[in-house]
Scaffold this motif. Sequence first.
Motif, mmCIF file in Angstrom:
data_model
loop_
_atom_site.group_PDB
_atom_site.id
_atom_site.type_symbol
_atom_site.label_atom_id
_atom_site.label_comp_id
_atom_site.label_asym_id
_atom_site.label_seq_id
_atom_site.Cartn_x
_atom_site.Cartn_y
_atom_site.Cartn_z
ATOM 1 N N UNK A 1 0.796 -1.036 -0.005
ATOM 2 C CA UNK A 1 0.016 0.034 -0.101
ATOM 3 C C UNK A 1 0.858 1.206 0.092
ATOM 4 N N UNK A 2 1.972 1.205 0.740
ATOM 5 C CA UNK A 2 2.788 2.287 0.813
ATOM 6 C C UNK A 2 3.364 2.733 -0.602
ATOM 7 N N UNK A 3 3.942 1.628 -1.104
ATOM 8 C CA UNK A 3 4.580 1.732 -2.453
ATOM 9 C C UNK A 3 3.563 2.324 -3.523
ATOM 10 N N UNK A 4 2.202 1.884 -3.500
ATOM 11 C CA UNK A 4 1.628 2.117 -4.576
ATOM 12 C C UNK A 4 1.058 3.693 -3.986
ATOM 13 N N UNK A 5 0.930 4.113 -2.805
ATOM 14 C CA UNK A 5 0.594 5.270 -2.629
ATOM 15 C C UNK A 5 1.508 6.296 -2.911
ATOM 16 N N UNK A 6 2.755 5.963 -3.097
ATOM 17 C CA UNK A 6 3.972 6.775 -3.720
ATOM 18 C C UNK A 6 3.800 6.926 -5.396
ATOM 19 N N UNK A 7 3.307 5.973 -5.794
ATOM 20 C CA UNK A 7 3.190 5.886 -7.420
ATOM 21 C C UNK A 7 2.225 6.866 -7.728
ATOM 22 N N UNK A 8 1.020 7.146 -6.771
ATOM 23 C CA UNK A 8 0.057 7.783 -6.910
ATOM 24 C C UNK A 8 0.113 9.188 -6.622
#
Length: 124
Positions: free
Chosen positions: A62-69
């Motif tokens: 979730x943290x990584x995806x939050x960064x991509x967004x």
Amino acid sequence: MGLFDRLFGGGKPAIPQIDPATANDRLRKKQLVLIDVRTESEWQDGVPKGAHMVTLGDPRMADKIYGYMKEDASKPVAVICRSGMRSGRAAKLLAGAGFTDVSNVRGGMMAWRSANLPVKPYRK
């Protein structure tokens, strides 16, 4: 989920499904972020062009995806795996983590390839 649960609030609404062609079109127009949650060995067969790769088992998914967004959990995100099962689980995890516009690519990479949509080689 049964009718009783839907009427009386037992559980969250189902994750919306998006077909591969629509996902690819919205990805090309930068209208969504696509996340491939398969394993690294599965990525060896190619990854949807423009997708980010984060395995479902990654504790920081979730943290990584939050960064991509770009740290905007309201941006549309679609999740893809081989057939649609793991991405469905990943989508539920993301919705539970506060992402507000999450969808699952129906049929996964099997459907993506069947539709002859663009795939790029995997690079670490």
